[in-house]
Design a protein around this motif. Sequence first.
Motif, short mmCIF file in Angstrom:
data_model
loop_
_atom_site.label_atom_id
_atom_site.label_comp_id
_atom_site.label_asym_id
_atom_site.label_seq_id
_atom_site.Cartn_x
_atom_site.Cartn_y
_atom_site.Cartn_z
N LEU A 52 0.87 -0.95 0.30
CA LEU A 52 0.17 0.46 0.02
C LEU A 52 0.80 1.42 0.37
O LEU A 52 0.60 2.45 -1.03
CB LEU A 52 -0.40 0.04 1.23
N ARG A 53 2.05 1.24 0.37
CA ARG A 53 2.90 2.05 0.48
C ARG A 53 3.10 2.81 -0.32
O ARG A 53 3.54 3.49 -1.13
CB ARG A 53 3.75 2.04 2.17
N ASP A 54 4.10 1.70 -1.33
CA ASP A 54 4.64 1.47 -2.40
C ASP A 54 3.61 2.00 -3.33
O ASP A 54 3.54 2.83 -5.04
CB ASP A 54 5.17 0.38 -3.55
N ALA A 55 2.22 1.42 -3.40
CA ALA A 55 1.45 2.44 -4.32
C ALA A 55 1.01 3.27 -4.20
O ALA A 55 0.41 4.38 -5.09
CB ALA A 55 -0.25 1.36 -4.17
N LYS A 56 1.07 3.83 -3.16
CA LYS A 56 0.62 5.68 -2.66
C LYS A 56 1.58 6.71 -3.20
O LYS A 56 1.28 7.46 -4.12
CB LYS A 56 0.65 5.29 -1.13
N LEU A 57 2.95 6.17 -3.07
CA LEU A 57 4.08 6.39 -3.88
C LEU A 57 3.74 6.69 -5.65
O LEU A 57 4.25 7.18 -5.92
CB LEU A 57 5.04 6.38 -3.62
N ARG A 58 3.44 5.20 -5.97
CA ARG A 58 3.41 5.17 -7.24
C ARG A 58 2.54 5.53 -7.71
O ARG A 58 1.86 7.18 -9.23
CB ARG A 58 2.94 4.12 -7.72
N LEU A 59 1.09 6.27 -7.08
CA LEU A 59 0.35 6.94 -6.95
C LEU A 59 0.29 8.78 -7.34
O LEU A 59 -0.37 9.34 -7.82
CB LEU A 59 -1.18 6.92 -5.98
N ALA A 60 1.17 8.99 -6.66
CA ALA A 60 1.39 10.55 -5.92
C ALA A 60 2.62 10.93 -7.27
O ALA A 60 2.02 11.79 -8.22
CB ALA A 60 2.07 10.56 -4.94
N ASP A 61 3.64 10.09 -7.90
CA ASP A 61 4.08 10.06 -8.89
C ASP A 61 2.86 10.16 -9.97
O ASP A 61 3.70 11.07 -10.99
CB ASP A 61 5.18 8.89 -9.63
N ALA A 62 2.11 9.55 -10.53
CA ALA A 62 1.23 9.30 -11.68
C ALA A 62 0.63 10.63 -12.22
O ALA A 62 0.21 11.05 -12.27
CB ALA A 62 0.30 8.64 -11.61
N GLU A 63 0.10 11.23 -10.09
CA GLU A 63 -0.61 12.26 -10.33
C GLU A 63 0.12 13.85 -10.58
O GLU A 63 -0.54 14.88 -11.34
CB GLU A 63 -1.93 12.37 -8.47
N ALA A 64 0.78 13.29 -10.65
CA ALA A 64 2.19 14.71 -10.17
C ALA A 64 2.47 14.18 -12.08
O ALA A 64 2.95 15.49 -12.20
CB ALA A 64 3.61 14.95 -9.81
N ALA A 65 3.04 13.95 -12.56
CA ALA A 65 3.34 13.54 -13.92
C ALA A 65 2.30 13.97 -14.48
O ALA A 65 1.56 14.57 -16.06
CB ALA A 65 4.05 12.06 -14.77
N LEU A 66 1.08 13.94 -14.62
CA LEU A 66 -0.71 14.20 -15.31
C LEU A 66 -0.84 15.93 -14.61
O LEU A 66 -1.29 16.65 -16.28
CB LEU A 66 -1.24 13.60 -14.70
N VAL A 67 -0.33 16.03 -13.70
CA VAL A 67 -0.64 17.60 -13.30
C VAL A 67 1.09 18.15 -14.43
O VAL A 67 0.27 18.93 -14.66
CB VAL A 67 -0.29 17.85 -12.05
N ASP A 68 1.82 18.13 -14.33
CA ASP A 68 2.89 18.74 -15.12
C ASP A 68 2.34 18.40 -16.45
O ASP A 68 3.02 19.49 -17.20
CB ASP A 68 4.23 17.69 -15.26
N LYS A 69 1.86 17.12 -17.19
CA LYS A 69 1.33 17.14 -18.27
C LYS A 69 0.54 17.91 -18.45
O LYS A 69 0.13 18.52 -19.93
CB LYS A 69 0.76 15.93 -19.27
N THR A 70 -0.47 17.96 -18.11
CA THR A 70 -1.64 19.00 -18.39
C THR A 70 -1.44 20.69 -18.19
O THR A 70 -2.02 21.39 -19.06
CB THR A 70 -2.56 18.60 -16.93
N LYS A 71 -0.46 20.77 -17.46
CA LYS A 71 0.63 21.77 -17.47
C LYS A 71 1.40 23.02 -18.71
O LYS A 71 0.93 23.65 -19.09
CB LYS A 71 1.28 22.66 -16.00
N ALA A 72 1.79 21.74 -18.98
CA ALA A 72 2.86 21.90 -20.38
C ALA A 72 1.33 22.05 -21.55
O ALA A 72 2.04 22.67 -22.22
CB ALA A 72 2.93 20.66 -20.57
N ALA A 73 0.49 21.04 -21.73
CA ALA A 73 -1.12 21.74 -22.61
C ALA A 73 -0.98 22.91 -22.54
O ALA A 73 -1.27 23.35 -23.92
CB ALA A 73 -1.89 20.76 -22.37
N ALA A 74 -1.39 23.73 -21.25
CA ALA A 74 -2.07 24.72 -21.24
C ALA A 74 -0.88 25.87 -21.85
O ALA A 74 -1.96 26.23 -22.22
CB ALA A 74 -2.33 24.69 -20.04
#
Length: 106
Positions: A52-74
């Motif tokens: 669960l701890r590993d999944a939470k870390l991967r989830l945070a990384d995935a969310e950060a990547a999505l936010v970065d990609k969304t900001k770049a597109a904007a």
Amino acid sequence: MPDASDLSTINKQKLVSDLRVVVSDADEILRASASLAGEKVHELRERIQDRLRDAKLRLADAEAALVDKTKAAARATDDYVHENPWKAVGIAAGVGLLLGIIIGRR
């Protein structure tokens, strides 16, 4: 029709959403089993907590990547509109006209 990067972003958003559900369910299972005793249960809880701890870390990384990609597109969209304001106005007007025609047919 969405391009490959749009589909990739949609798939990533779905994955993040699914991971949130899994993490939430695992947290709930851990809380519900807190009062259970036994060596097997203890080992299982520890393994689940580690995963669960590993999944939470991967989830945070995935969310950060999505936010970065969304900001770049904007940013790219904003830059394009500033560099080509009349094209942007024309495209927006065309899309609005098409939507108006589609909605008007109903």
